[in-house]
Design a protein around this motif. Structure first.
Motif, PDB file in Angstrom:
ATOM      1  N   TYR A  51      -9.804  43.070 -25.940  1.00 14.34           N
ATOM      2  CA  TYR A  51     -10.984  42.230 -25.746  1.00 14.34           C
ATOM      3  C   TYR A  51     -12.143  42.718 -26.619  1.00 14.34           C
ATOM      4  CZ  TYR A  51      -8.449  40.573 -21.621  1.00 14.34           C
ATOM      5  OH  TYR A  51      -7.496  40.043 -20.783  1.00 14.34           O
ATOM      6  N   THR A  52     -12.246  44.034 -26.772  1.00 16.47           N
ATOM      7  CA  THR A  52     -13.298  44.605 -27.607  1.00 16.47           C
ATOM      8  C   THR A  52     -13.148  44.129 -29.049  1.00 16.47           C
ATOM      9  OG1 THR A  52     -13.244  46.581 -26.201  1.00 16.47           O
ATOM     10  CG2 THR A  52     -14.440  46.755 -28.285  1.00 16.47           C
ATOM     11  N   ILE A  53     -11.914  44.166 -29.551  1.00 18.46           N
ATOM     12  CA  ILE A  53     -11.658  43.706 -30.917  1.00 18.46           C
ATOM     13  C   ILE A  53     -11.951  42.212 -31.035  1.00 18.46           C
ATOM     14  CG2 ILE A  53      -9.840  43.375 -32.639  1.00 18.46           C
ATOM     15  CD1 ILE A  53      -8.510  45.920 -31.468  1.00 18.46           C
ATOM     16  N   GLU A  55     -14.005  40.374 -29.286  1.00 16.43           N
ATOM     17  CA  GLU A  55     -15.445  40.102 -29.242  1.00 16.43           C
ATOM     18  C   GLU A  55     -16.119  40.441 -30.567  1.00 16.43           C
ATOM     19  OE1 GLU A  55     -16.632  38.366 -27.082  1.00 16.43           O
ATOM     20  OE2 GLU A  55     -15.344  38.598 -25.329  1.00 16.43           O
ATOM     21  N   ALA A  56     -15.658  41.499 -31.236  1.00 14.69           N
ATOM     22  CA  ALA A  56     -16.228  41.844 -32.540  1.00 14.69           C
ATOM     23  C   ALA A  56     -15.977  40.731 -33.550  1.00 14.69           C
ATOM     24  CB  ALA A  56     -15.641  43.159 -33.043  1.00 14.69           C
ATOM     25  N   TYR A  57     -14.792  40.136 -33.502  1.00 13.32           N
ATOM     26  CA  TYR A  57     -14.490  39.021 -34.403  1.00 13.32           C
ATOM     27  C   TYR A  57     -15.320  37.791 -34.059  1.00 13.32           C
ATOM     28  CZ  TYR A  57     -10.688  41.157 -36.986  1.00 13.32           C
ATOM     29  OH  TYR A  57      -9.959  41.961 -37.838  1.00 13.32           O
ATOM     30  N   GLU A  58     -15.585  37.580 -32.784  1.00 12.40           N
ATOM     31  CA  GLU A  58     -16.395  36.429 -32.401  1.00 12.40           C
ATOM     32  C   GLU A  58     -17.844  36.605 -32.844  1.00 12.40           C
ATOM     33  OE1 GLU A  58     -15.722  35.558 -28.282  1.00 12.40           O
ATOM     34  OE2 GLU A  58     -13.636  34.966 -28.631  1.00 12.40           O
ATOM     35  N   VAL A  59     -18.318  37.844 -32.887  1.00  9.52           N
ATOM     36  CA  VAL A  59     -19.641  38.121 -33.458  1.00  9.52           C
ATOM     37  C   VAL A  59     -19.643  37.746 -34.938  1.00  9.52           C
ATOM     38  CG1 VAL A  59     -21.225  39.975 -34.141  1.00  9.52           C
ATOM     39  CG2 VAL A  59     -20.341  39.900 -31.814  1.00  9.52           C
ATOM     40  N   ALA A  60     -18.620  38.190 -35.656  1.00  7.84           N
ATOM     41  CA  ALA A  60     -18.526  37.886 -37.088  1.00  7.84           C
ATOM     42  C   ALA A  60     -18.441  36.381 -37.324  1.00  7.84           C
ATOM     43  CB  ALA A  60     -17.314  38.587 -37.691  1.00  7.84           C
ATOM     44  N   ASP A  61     -17.734  35.675 -36.448  1.00  8.17           N
ATOM     45  CA  ASP A  61     -17.601  34.229 -36.589  1.00  8.17           C
ATOM     46  C   ASP A  61     -18.949  33.535 -36.401  1.00  8.17           C
ATOM     47  OD1 ASP A  61     -15.901  31.719 -36.671  1.00  8.17           O
ATOM     48  OD2 ASP A  61     -16.804  31.499 -34.690  1.00  8.17           O
ATOM     49  N   ASP A  77     -21.586  39.747 -25.234  1.00 13.78           N
ATOM     50  CA  ASP A  77     -20.194  40.003 -24.862  1.00 13.78           C
ATOM     51  C   ASP A  77     -19.698  41.324 -25.448  1.00 13.78           C
ATOM     52  OD1 ASP A  77     -20.195  37.596 -23.549  1.00 13.78           O
ATOM     53  OD2 ASP A  77     -19.140  36.499 -25.128  1.00 13.78           O
ATOM     54  N   LEU A  78     -20.114  41.610 -26.681  1.00 15.93           N
ATOM     55  CA  LEU A  78     -19.708  42.862 -27.311  1.00 15.93           C
ATOM     56  C   LEU A  78     -20.378  44.047 -26.625  1.00 15.93           C
ATOM     57  CD1 LEU A  78     -18.058  44.178 -29.561  1.00 15.93           C
ATOM     58  CD2 LEU A  78     -20.014  43.855 -31.092  1.00 15.93           C
TER      59      LEU A  78
END
Length: 269
Positions: A51-53, A55-61, A77-78
């Motif tokens: 989930y941590t990984i 959320e990091a991608y969703e930040v980048a998105d 979320d992160l």
């Protein structure tokens, strides 16, 4: 201390600390075996890591879409992931959320002597070299020996390949220009085609991807960002194909679908 103050030019919002403490209290309640959330209670580092990984991608998105409202939510979320891991660690007696924040604050000061210290390194290349030297010293303190030590296994494969290659390059194991990795790409394609079995083909295909990352690096292309952009382009064109054909799309021949693809491409999709 240098002419730069250790304090930021704009003071942080004092309510930010209160908000983090509130989130930490919420997580403590959720993790309480007596009355907390059963799902949250049963989680551990390993189960939360994916989930941590994500959320990091969703930040980048959100950043890629320049959606500030979404970015605010995704950063929250992160942040929850940080608080979640810290809470699990505190319960086990390893460290606390305060330790996590203090550790990164100390690291930022240590890695910026040109800002917080007396070393007049300036900026640009000098600061970058100083940063890398400090990181190397930190790895040595952790007894991580070797030029490739400390490159996280959990990184996306393309990003990790790039980091490994950069580390090797710092000690002189690198092509002088893009011609070497370009030739390696074609060499690896030939080795895939001549591989004797599936296992050998898979291994050679991995070598091809590694060579592609190396070629991209020498052309100052971010391979992860390039592939992300290619994914987005494919999604746009495919959606345009579906929109043009409607419900008939699944039953069309491959030639008809290729024609729709070219049409979408011509329209700049």
């Amino acid at each position: 201390m240098s002419q730069h103050s250790a304090s930021p030019t704009t003071a942080p919002d004092p309510s930010a600390g209160e908000a983090i403490l509130r989130l930490a209290d919420i997580m403590a309640t959720l993790r309480d075996p007596d009355g907390g959330c059963p799902w949250d209670v049963e989680q551990d580092f390993a189960t939360i890591a994916p989930y941590t990984i994500e959320e990091a991608y969703e930040v980048a998105d959100a950043i890629a879409r320049n959606d500030m409202a979404d970015l605010r939510g995704e950063l929250g979320d992160l942040q929850l992931q940080v608080v979640f891991h810290a809470r699990i660690a505190e319960e086990a007696g390893h460290f606390t959320l305060a330790d996590v924040i203090a550790s990164i604050a100390d690291k930022m000061i240590r890695r910026h002597p040109h800002v917080f210290g007396d070393e007049a390194q300036g900026y640009g290349d000098a600061a970058r070299v100083g940063w890398e030297q400090i990181k190397a010293e930190e790895r040595a303190e952790r007894r991580e020996t070797g030029a490739l030590a400390g490159v996280a296994l959990g990184l996306p494969a393309l990003l990790r390949a790039e980091k490994l290659q950069k580390r090797a390059g710092r000690v002189g194991f690198d092509w002088p220009d893009a011609d070497g990795p370009r030739a390696k790409v074609f060499e690896e394609i030939a080795e895939i085609e001549s591989a004797p079995d599936d296992a050998a083909r898979a291994e050679e295909f991995g070598d091809l991807l590694f060579a592609m990352v190396n070629w991209a690096r020498h052309m100052t292309i971010d391979p992860e960002a390039a592939l992300r952009a290619a994914n987005a382009k494919f999604e746009r064109r495919f959606a345009a194909m579906e929109a043009e054909a409607g419900d008939a799309f699944p039953g069309l021949s491959l030639d008809a679908k290729q024609a729709l693809w070219q049409s979408a491409k011509a329209r700049g999709q």
